[in-house]
Motif scaffolding. Structure first.
Motif, PDB file in Angstrom:
ATOM      1  N   LYS A  49     -81.871-115.986 110.424  1.00 26.13           N
ATOM      2  CA  LYS A  49     -81.066-117.057 109.834  1.00 26.13           C
ATOM      3  C   LYS A  49     -81.448-117.210 108.374  1.00 26.13           C
ATOM      4  N   PRO A  50     -80.533-117.795 107.578  1.00 21.28           N
ATOM      5  CA  PRO A  50     -80.901-118.037 106.184  1.00 21.28           C
ATOM      6  C   PRO A  50     -82.183-118.869 106.133  1.00 21.28           C
ATOM      7  N   ILE A  51     -83.079-118.503 105.209  1.00 20.20           N
ATOM      8  CA  ILE A  51     -84.378-119.169 105.186  1.00 20.20           C
ATOM      9  C   ILE A  51     -84.797-119.435 103.741  1.00 20.20           C
ATOM     10  N   ILE A  52     -85.384-120.563 103.506  1.00 19.05           N
ATOM     11  CA  ILE A  52     -85.959-120.855 102.188  1.00 19.05           C
ATOM     12  C   ILE A  52     -87.469-120.979 102.391  1.00 19.05           C
ATOM     13  N   GLU A  53     -88.220-120.152 101.668  1.00 18.92           N
ATOM     14  CA  GLU A  53     -89.682-120.189 101.800  1.00 18.92           C
ATOM     15  C   GLU A  53     -90.237-121.043 100.673  1.00 18.92           C
ATOM     16  N   LYS A  98     -97.706-128.979  98.655  1.00 15.61           N
ATOM     17  CA  LYS A  98     -98.942-129.502  98.038  1.00 15.61           C
ATOM     18  C   LYS A  98     -99.183-128.915  96.643  1.00 15.61           C
ATOM     19  N   SER A  99     -98.100-128.813  95.845  1.00 18.21           N
ATOM     20  CA  SER A  99     -98.215-128.182  94.513  1.00 18.21           C
ATOM     21  C   SER A  99     -99.133-128.969  93.582  1.00 18.21           C
ATOM     22  N   ASP A 100     -99.438-130.210  93.951  1.00 20.46           N
ATOM     23  CA  ASP A 100    -100.403-130.976  93.139  1.00 20.46           C
ATOM     24  C   ASP A 100    -101.821-130.420  93.283  1.00 20.46           C
ATOM     25  N   MET A 101    -101.997-129.462  94.214  1.00 16.65           N
ATOM     26  CA  MET A 101    -103.347-128.947  94.461  1.00 16.65           C
ATOM     27  C   MET A 101    -103.514-127.452  94.172  1.00 16.65           C
ATOM     28  N   HIS A 102    -102.452-126.789  93.656  1.00 17.85           N
ATOM     29  CA  HIS A 102    -102.580-125.338  93.437  1.00 17.85           C
ATOM     30  C   HIS A 102    -101.619-124.873  92.352  1.00 17.85           C
ATOM     31  N   ASP A 162     -95.173-117.821  93.053  1.00 16.25           N
ATOM     32  CA  ASP A 162     -94.278-116.757  93.521  1.00 16.25           C
ATOM     33  C   ASP A 162     -93.239-117.214  94.538  1.00 16.25           C
ATOM     34  N   ARG A 163     -93.214-118.504  94.833  1.00 14.08           N
ATOM     35  CA  ARG A 163     -92.132-119.072  95.652  1.00 14.08           C
ATOM     36  C   ARG A 163     -91.804-120.430  95.069  1.00 14.08           C
TER      37      ARG A 163
END
Ligand SMILES: Nc1nc2c(ncn2[C@@H]2O[C@H](COP(=O)(O)OP(=O)(O)OP(=O)(O)O)[C@@H](O)[C@H]2O)c(=O)[nH]1
Ligand SMILES: [Mg+2]
Length: 310
Positions: free
Chosen positions: A265-269, A273-277, A281-282
């Motif tokens: 199925k269509p998927i978005i990866e 927690k972007s405040d921690m890293h 690449d996604r």
């Protein structure tokens, strides 16, 4: 189908008590008349009681796949059908016993004796389905968990436990799922509504999945699988690259592969927690700061539009 409306079911003991109490209040011109009235009251009330329960349950085998399989996971379709069939059996048996006793009473046999023995036989019939009555009550409580869904575009949020699925769903929809720092906080499917370009979509928060064979997955994980299989128009797969969820990035990516292969199925990866890293690449977002959420919603809008145009 709304499983929240299934009826509460009395235990055998409660049901016997209720029937005999009701019969005890029934009068008549004389002993014979009164006995006949009591007996027909019992058979009518048990009949109505069993029929009401039977009517409230759907034909489980004819339910759409998602619902039928959910029922199978939570209670078991075969067990439920057996329990419902036992109500029909008990209903018929009671009718039979009662009409025989009424006939005997009319023929002039001792009403006291007849009443006593009929009560005993009815109690024994109801006792025999006690387990089934209890199963139906258990089903009422379990099947409440099955969400009522609408026929609108459906996004299913999936990923390892503790990666931030519920935090994402809470940030973008009307759902208010529980959020906590331990795995498998979410045990049931929660449905939230979000608006994209003025149109409503459903966003489903699911329990966490572990990367292991289907045959080893727990009941809780299987609920997420059914959502992915039957309900998802689009999957949002959340990966926590900080590994503060307690699971390695490697295991999470391996699950991602499995989900891709299994459901096609269509998927978005996305990374949470972007405040921690600083992984880039996604698509990445933080439920804590709100960063990146709009970009993910834009991507969802794009993918859903494509899907509808197919
Ligand atoms: N720093 C930070 N912590 C987050 C973020 N999103 C979620 N968390 C934390 O991660 C933990 C798990 O969040 P949940 O949203 O409950 O995760 P889940 O994936 O729904 O977990 P399960 O329901 O157990 O599968 C909680 O302690 C959250 O506070 C985020 O963007 N930043
Ligand atoms: Mg959760």
């Amino acid at each position: 189908m709304d499983f929240k409306r299934l009826p509460t079911v009395l235990t055998a003991e409660e049901l016997i008590d209720k029937m005999f109490k009701k019969a005890s209040k029934v009068g008549g011109r004389d002993l014979k008349d009164r006995t006949i009235n009591k007996l027909s009251t019992i058979s009518n009330t048990t009949h109505d009681y069993f029929q009401r329960i039977l009517k409230e349950h759907p034909e489980y085998e004819k339910l759409p796949d998602f619902y039928r399989e959910m029922v199978d996971i939570l209670v078991g379709v075969a067990r439920l059908k057996k329990a419902l069939a036992s109500l029909l059996w008990a209903d018929k048996m009671i009718q039979k016993v009662v009409s025989k006793s009424i006939a005997e009473t009319k023929r002039g046999n001792d009403p006291h004796k007849i009443l006593k023995s009929t009560y005993g036989r009815i109690a024994s019939i109801i006792d025999q389905i006690d387990e089934q009555l209890q199963l139906l009550n258990y089903a009422k409580n379990r099947l409440k968990e099955i969400p009522s869904l609408r026929d609108i575009p459906t996004v299913v949020v999936a990923g390892y436990p503790n990666v931030g699925k519920s935090s994402f769903v809470a940030a973008v929809s009307t759902a208010k799922p529980e959020i906590a720092s331990y795995p498998f906080t979410t045990k049931e499917i929660k449905v939230g509504i979000a608006r994209i370009n003025g149109k409503e979509i459903q966003i489903l928060d699911t329990p966490g999945l572990l990367d292991r064979p289907l045959s080893e997955k727990s009941e809780i994980e299987l609920k997420a699988i059914l959502c992915l299989q039957y309900l998802a128009d689009l999957i949002v797969f959340i990966i926590d690259p900080t590994e503060t969820c307690g699971y390695s990035l490697e295991n999470q990516l391996s699950l991602l592969n499995e989900v891709k292969n299994m459901f096609k199925k269509p998927i978005i990866e996305v990374y949470s927690k972007s405040d921690m890293h600083n992984f880039q690449d996604r698509l990445t977002f933080s439920a804590k700061t709100g960063e990146g959420i709009k970009e993910i919603m834009d991507e969802i809008a794009k993918k859903i539009k494509n899907k509808r145009q197919q």
